[in-house]
Design an enzyme around this catalytic site. Structure first.
Site, short mmCIF file in Angstrom:
data_model
loop_
_atom_site.label_atom_id
_atom_site.label_comp_id
_atom_site.label_asym_id
_atom_site.label_seq_id
_atom_site.Cartn_x
_atom_site.Cartn_y
_atom_site.Cartn_z
N LYS A 1 23.30 -30.73 -5.51
CA LYS A 1 23.21 -31.12 -4.10
C LYS A 1 24.37 -32.03 -3.74
CE LYS A 1 18.26 -30.50 -3.79
NZ LYS A 1 16.96 -31.05 -4.10
N GLN B 1 13.86 -36.57 -4.37
CA GLN B 1 13.67 -35.45 -5.30
C GLN B 1 12.27 -35.50 -5.92
OE1 GLN B 1 16.03 -32.92 -5.91
NE2 GLN B 1 14.32 -31.99 -7.00
N ASP C 1 14.09 -32.43 4.33
CA ASP C 1 13.23 -31.50 3.58
C ASP C 1 12.19 -30.88 4.51
OD1 ASP C 1 13.68 -30.83 0.97
OD2 ASP C 1 12.78 -32.65 0.14
#
Ligand code: NDP
Length: 294
Positions: free
Chosen positions: A55, A99, A122
């Site tokens: 990422k 995460q 997200d």
């Protein structure tokens, strides 16, 4: 001929990342803004470390600011919330991703709820989930956003098509179904209690499989010419003792009937990070009240 049916997620994700890079350049040139994405990693889960590294690499390649916050596996909930609060308050950060999974001592829901919904790239925050439901502009979970992009790229207007989403998780199945409904598809959501699933699938123009079971969807479940999106990522043993990745769809069978189909690996997977970057652009533009550059 079957090669023409294969939806190449790797190539498509590269084109999404190219577009993001151009958008970053426009935002910098016309508005003096550099979009920023922060990724918080708690602990040393090896798979998470790989994801976070990828990422960060792709964020930098797109020309964005990339912050990586690494915390010890023993970090307390208060410490993680403090980091989230700091990122919420940082005007140079437009997207925050924590995460998952988090270590056991940390309440995942409490952490995700603490992220400013305007920075929730997200798309897991209940505010964004609600906004998606009622059709307001929202940050949408990356994987379903990527699936929709691929479907629209292949099929154009989806209006009136029959679509089934197999799986009803909050991160894939439900938002995927909502996105398809917004495109005016007639949507069926299937799950572990669904009856006559093969027969239901045979009536669909679009099949999205997000089940988490290797080769669950068989070739004879697919209508001739249907478009198949395989979200599943399953690691299965090979004869030589190593493992390989397979999807939720039996690709070799399904490709014979499908009009288009995503492989695993190389289908939906590569789209997820590309969509994370796209979501950061969306969040950055929404935060600054500017239209997303083309
Ligand atoms: P979940 O385990 O949260 O959800 C799985 C869903 O499948 C559930 O809704 C479950 O139904 C349903 N299901 C299970 N068994 C059956 C069955 N026999 N018949 C019909 N439905 C069934 O998984 P996720 O949504 O998180 O992920 C799904 C897959 O996608 C996994 O392989 C995951 O690794 C992959 N994934 C891939 C991503 C990518 O970037 N490509 C990103 C995210 C996930 P019920 O609700 O009734 O239990």
């Amino acid at each position: 001929m079957n090669d023409d049916k294969r939806i190449d997620g790797k190539a498509f994700s590269a084109s999404v990342r190219e577009k993001v890079k151009r958008q970053v350049e426009t935002l910098q040139r016309d508005h003096g803004i550099t979009p920023g994405l922060a990724v918080v990693l708690v602990g040393e889960d090896p798979a998470s470390q790989v994801y976070v590294r990828n990422k960060a690499k792709q964020t930098v390649e797109a020309g964005m600011r990339s912050d990586e916050i690494r915390m010890e596996a023993t970090a307390t909930q208060a410490e993680v919330l403090e980091v989230v609060d700091r990122l919420n308050a940082d005007p140079g950060i437009h997207g925050i991703l924590v995460q998952l999974p988090l270590p056991d001592q940390i309440d995942e829901t409490a952490v995700l709820d603490r992220i400013d919904p305007a920075k929730d790239v997200d798309g897991f925050h209940v505010i964004n989930t609600g906004r998606l439901q009622v059709g307001l502009p929202a940050l949408v979970p990356c994987t379903p956003r990527g699936c929709l992009m691929m479907l629209k790229d292949r099929l154009g207007d989806l209006s009136g098509l029959n679509a089934i989403v197999i799986g009803r998780s909050n991160i894939v199945g439900k938002p995927m179904a909502m996105l398809l409904l917004q495109e005016s598809c007639t949507v069926t959501i299937a799950h572990s209690r669904t009856k006559d699933l093969p027969e239901l699938c045979r009536r669909q123009d679009i099949v999205v499989a997000a089940v988490g079971r290797p080769h669950f969807v068989k070739g004879d479940w697919i209508a001739e010419g249907a478009t198949v999106i395989d979200v599943g990522i399953n690691r299965v043993p090979k004869d030589d003792g190593k493992t390989r990745l397979v999807g939720d769809v039996d690709y070799d069978e399904a490709v014979e009937r499908a009009g288009a189909i995503t492989p695993v690996p190389g289908g939906v997977g590569p789209m997820t990070i590309a969509c994370l970057l796209a979501n950061t652009i969306t969040a950055c533009c929404m935060a600054n009240g500017i239209e997303e550059p083309a």
